[in-house]
Scaffold this active site. Structure first.
Site, PDB file in Angstrom:
ATOM      1  N   LYS A 259     -47.291  40.122  56.888  1.00 59.75           N
ATOM      2  CA  LYS A 259     -46.526  39.892  58.120  1.00 59.75           C
ATOM      3  C   LYS A 259     -46.802  41.004  59.126  1.00 59.75           C
ATOM      4  CE  LYS A 259     -42.978  38.624  60.770  1.00 59.75           C
ATOM      5  NZ  LYS A 259     -42.595  37.404  61.321  1.00 59.75           N
TER       6      LYS A 259
ATOM      7  N   LYS B  89     -39.539  46.979  66.402  1.00 61.82           N
ATOM      8  CA  LYS B  89     -39.296  47.340  65.002  1.00 61.82           C
ATOM      9  C   LYS B  89     -40.563  47.146  64.177  1.00 61.82           C
ATOM     10  CE  LYS B  89     -37.760  44.158  62.492  1.00 61.82           C
ATOM     11  NZ  LYS B  89     -38.678  43.644  61.502  1.00 61.82           N
TER      12      LYS B  89
END
Length: 181
Positions: free
Chosen positions: A55, A123
């Site tokens: 990811k 993030k």
């Protein structure tokens, strides 16, 4: 088992998410009926943690790609190309990734309402750069994209990660306002 999701709000609504899993192969196989119900495709990538790592790899390309699009568009605008036509032409080229394609029409409307919030990309950029540091992998382009992302995030608005376009237009002095529909 870790299972990361690739795809934003529209992909979830269309059932075109991609699942990235790490962990026990037998558990992955047993969970495939669940995966098939919520995602278009799903991959077992290795031991626990591999899905999350993948990811980060995917979101590196997503974030850096959006930064590249923003820079290219601002270059064209600064050189006198019509913004609307520039975005339309880009949407017909093979160099714009499918994940970025829908962003072009929204950018044309100055619509930066969150599909994949800028704060979440921020993030992820932090996680990507932390992982890169642990692996001793230099990532100068990603570091730059992170800085632009962080500067736009500092405005404090809830917006899509494509809002880096606004930051680049502002830096270049290109006259687009920050209003959204």
């Amino acid at each position: 088992m870790d299972v990361a999701i690739s795809g934003s709000t529209p992909a979830a609504g269309q059932g075109t998410l991609t699942l990235l899993a790490g962990g026990n192969a037998e558990l992955f196989k047993a969970a495939q009926p669940i995966f098939a119900a919520i995602a278009r495709q799903y991959f077992h990538l290795g031991p626990s943690g591999a899905g999350t790592t993948m990811k980060l790899v995917v979101n590196t390309l997503l974030g850096v790609g959006m930064q590249a699009i923003a820079e290219a568009v601002v270059l064209g605008e600064s050189a006198g190309l019509d913004r609307k036509l520039l975005l339309e032409v880009l949407s017909h080229t093979a160099v714009v990734a499918p994940a970025h394609f829908g962003k072009l029409a929204r950018i044309d409307r100055n619509d930066y309402s969150p599909q994949f919030p800028l704060r979440l990309m921020n993030k992820d950029f932090q996680l990507i750069l932390n992982t890169a540091a642990e692996e001793n992998v230099p990532m100068p382009v990603t570091e730059t994209a992170f800085r632009v992302n962080a500067d736009e995030l500092a405005l404090g608005e809830e917006q899509d990660f494509s809002a880096v376009m606004r930051r680049m237009e502002e830096l270049a002095g290109v006259g687009v306002t920050h209003s959204t529909p």
